[in-house]
Design a protein around this motif. Structure first.
Motif, PDB file in Angstrom:
ATOM      1  N   LEU A  30     -38.960 -27.528   8.924  1.00 52.50           N
ATOM      2  CA  LEU A  30     -39.051 -29.079   8.376  1.00 52.50           C
ATOM      3  C   LEU A  30     -40.587 -29.135   8.004  1.00 52.50           C
ATOM      4  O   LEU A  30     -41.407 -29.125   8.701  1.00 52.50           O
ATOM      5  CB  LEU A  30     -38.501 -30.055   9.416  1.00 52.50           C
ATOM      6  N   ARG A  31     -40.831 -29.492   6.731  1.00 52.23           N
ATOM      7  CA  ARG A  31     -42.130 -30.021   6.200  1.00 52.23           C
ATOM      8  C   ARG A  31     -42.113 -31.473   5.718  1.00 52.23           C
ATOM      9  O   ARG A  31     -41.489 -31.939   5.302  1.00 52.23           O
ATOM     10  CB  ARG A  31     -42.581 -28.809   5.045  1.00 52.23           C
ATOM     11  N   ILE A  32     -43.312 -32.039   6.046  1.00 54.68           N
ATOM     12  CA  ILE A  32     -43.557 -33.355   5.584  1.00 54.68           C
ATOM     13  C   ILE A  32     -44.762 -33.417   4.908  1.00 54.68           C
ATOM     14  O   ILE A  32     -46.030 -32.886   5.193  1.00 54.68           O
ATOM     15  CB  ILE A  32     -43.764 -34.211   6.842  1.00 54.68           C
ATOM     16  N   ASP A  33     -44.867 -33.912   3.761  1.00 51.59           N
ATOM     17  CA  ASP A  33     -45.900 -34.094   2.641  1.00 51.59           C
ATOM     18  C   ASP A  33     -46.055 -35.495   2.527  1.00 51.59           C
ATOM     19  O   ASP A  33     -45.218 -36.298   2.210  1.00 51.59           O
ATOM     20  CB  ASP A  33     -45.734 -33.371   1.391  1.00 51.59           C
ATOM     21  N   VAL A  34     -47.534 -35.923   2.561  1.00 48.46           N
ATOM     22  CA  VAL A  34     -47.676 -37.412   2.118  1.00 48.46           C
ATOM     23  C   VAL A  34     -48.592 -37.277   1.216  1.00 48.46           C
ATOM     24  O   VAL A  34     -49.693 -36.815   1.120  1.00 48.46           O
ATOM     25  CB  VAL A  34     -48.218 -38.169   3.580  1.00 48.46           C
ATOM     26  N   ARG A  35     -48.234 -38.172  -0.142  1.00 50.86           N
ATOM     27  CA  ARG A  35     -49.312 -38.260  -1.120  1.00 50.86           C
ATOM     28  C   ARG A  35     -49.637 -39.767  -1.490  1.00 50.86           C
ATOM     29  O   ARG A  35     -48.823 -40.479  -1.143  1.00 50.86           O
ATOM     30  CB  ARG A  35     -48.696 -37.560  -2.242  1.00 50.86           C
ATOM     31  N   ARG A  39     -51.656 -48.679  -5.865  1.00 51.00           N
ATOM     32  CA  ARG A  39     -51.067 -49.849  -5.531  1.00 51.00           C
ATOM     33  C   ARG A  39     -50.745 -50.036  -4.123  1.00 51.00           C
ATOM     34  O   ARG A  39     -49.714 -50.582  -3.627  1.00 51.00           O
ATOM     35  CB  ARG A  39     -49.749 -50.471  -6.348  1.00 51.00           C
ATOM     36  N   GLY A  40     -51.543 -49.406  -3.370  1.00 49.05           N
ATOM     37  CA  GLY A  40     -51.084 -49.427  -1.892  1.00 49.05           C
ATOM     38  C   GLY A  40     -49.934 -48.785  -1.136  1.00 49.05           C
ATOM     39  O   GLY A  40     -49.596 -49.179  -0.330  1.00 49.05           O
ATOM     40  N   GLN A  41     -49.552 -47.666  -1.890  1.00 46.45           N
ATOM     41  CA  GLN A  41     -48.314 -47.147  -1.570  1.00 46.45           C
ATOM     42  C   GLN A  41     -48.608 -45.470  -1.248  1.00 46.45           C
ATOM     43  O   GLN A  41     -49.704 -45.008  -1.911  1.00 46.45           O
ATOM     44  CB  GLN A  41     -47.248 -47.169  -2.800  1.00 46.45           C
ATOM     45  N   LYS A  42     -47.785 -44.761  -0.591  1.00 43.76           N
ATOM     46  CA  LYS A  42     -47.869 -43.492  -0.348  1.00 43.76           C
ATOM     47  C   LYS A  42     -46.307 -42.687  -0.651  1.00 43.76           C
ATOM     48  O   LYS A  42     -45.298 -43.556  -0.221  1.00 43.76           O
ATOM     49  CB  LYS A  42     -48.032 -43.094   1.290  1.00 43.76           C
ATOM     50  N   GLU A  43     -46.081 -41.667  -0.892  1.00 42.04           N
ATOM     51  CA  GLU A  43     -44.902 -40.983  -1.129  1.00 42.04           C
ATOM     52  C   GLU A  43     -44.885 -40.039  -0.115  1.00 42.04           C
ATOM     53  O   GLU A  43     -45.668 -39.290   0.209  1.00 42.04           O
ATOM     54  CB  GLU A  43     -44.750 -40.035  -2.590  1.00 42.04           C
ATOM     55  N   VAL A  44     -43.796 -40.024   0.686  1.00 40.65           N
ATOM     56  CA  VAL A  44     -43.506 -39.261   2.005  1.00 40.65           C
ATOM     57  C   VAL A  44     -42.210 -38.390   1.391  1.00 40.65           C
ATOM     58  O   VAL A  44     -41.278 -38.895   1.275  1.00 40.65           O
ATOM     59  CB  VAL A  44     -43.317 -40.041   3.134  1.00 40.65           C
ATOM     60  N   VAL A  55     -40.707 -43.782  -0.789  1.00 43.37           N
ATOM     61  CA  VAL A  55     -42.239 -44.535  -1.106  1.00 43.37           C
ATOM     62  C   VAL A  55     -42.341 -45.714  -0.137  1.00 43.37           C
ATOM     63  O   VAL A  55     -41.484 -46.524  -0.006  1.00 43.37           O
ATOM     64  CB  VAL A  55     -42.227 -45.166  -2.606  1.00 43.37           C
ATOM     65  N   VAL A  56     -43.451 -45.318   0.500  1.00 44.28           N
ATOM     66  CA  VAL A  56     -43.800 -46.961   1.551  1.00 44.28           C
ATOM     67  C   VAL A  56     -44.964 -47.487   1.424  1.00 44.28           C
ATOM     68  O   VAL A  56     -46.087 -47.019   0.689  1.00 44.28           O
ATOM     69  CB  VAL A  56     -43.739 -45.808   2.917  1.00 44.28           C
ATOM     70  N   ASP A  57     -45.171 -48.783   1.602  1.00 45.14           N
ATOM     71  CA  ASP A  57     -46.273 -49.560   1.318  1.00 45.14           C
ATOM     72  C   ASP A  57     -47.043 -49.162   2.433  1.00 45.14           C
ATOM     73  O   ASP A  57     -46.693 -49.273   3.688  1.00 45.14           O
ATOM     74  CB  ASP A  57     -45.797 -50.979   1.484  1.00 45.14           C
ATOM     75  N   VAL A  58     -48.414 -49.312   2.066  1.00 51.90           N
ATOM     76  CA  VAL A  58     -49.562 -49.004   2.961  1.00 51.90           C
ATOM     77  C   VAL A  58     -50.236 -50.123   3.273  1.00 51.90           C
ATOM     78  O   VAL A  58     -50.871 -50.834   2.205  1.00 51.90           O
ATOM     79  CB  VAL A  58     -50.294 -47.729   2.726  1.00 51.90           C
ATOM     80  N   PRO A  59     -50.757 -50.711   4.378  1.00 50.13           N
ATOM     81  CA  PRO A  59     -51.722 -52.036   4.553  1.00 50.13           C
ATOM     82  C   PRO A  59     -52.945 -51.370   4.206  1.00 50.13           C
ATOM     83  O   PRO A  59     -53.309 -50.372   4.320  1.00 50.13           O
ATOM     84  CB  PRO A  59     -51.637 -52.400   5.926  1.00 50.13           C
ATOM     85  N   ALA A  60     -53.773 -52.511   3.425  1.00 54.63           N
ATOM     86  CA  ALA A  60     -55.144 -52.172   3.005  1.00 54.63           C
ATOM     87  C   ALA A  60     -55.940 -51.553   4.139  1.00 54.63           C
ATOM     88  O   ALA A  60     -56.683 -50.551   3.760  1.00 54.63           O
ATOM     89  CB  ALA A  60     -55.739 -53.452   2.425  1.00 54.63           C
TER      90      ALA A  60
END
Length: 68
Positions: A30-35, A39-44, A55-60
């Motif tokens: 199992l591999r997890i990549d976060v990019r 606009r304050g988002q990350k792709e998991v 795609v998740v929202d990330v607080p500032a």
């Protein structure tokens, strides 16, 4: 949409994939990549034979060190 709401599907899928790997009669990975996105988002990306993309929202303030 708050962070907890946007992370819920990622957490659910991650736990589901981990359960499948543990029950599987053999080996797996199992591999997890976060990019970072704009606009304050990350792709998991959860990679376990198939790729599951979220795609998740990330607080500032999440990118800053809280102890500083």
């Amino acid at each position: 949409m708050d962070t907890a709401t946007s992370l819920a599907p990622v957490q659910h899928r991650l736990l589901h994939l981990l359960d499948e790997l543990i029950r599987h009669d053999g080996y797996g990975s199992l591999r997890i990549d976060v990019r970072l996105l704009k606009r304050g988002q990350k792709e998991v990306i959860l990679d376990c034979g198939k790729q599951h993309r979220f795609v998740v929202d990330v607080p500032a303030a999440a990118g800053k060190d809280a102890s500083a």
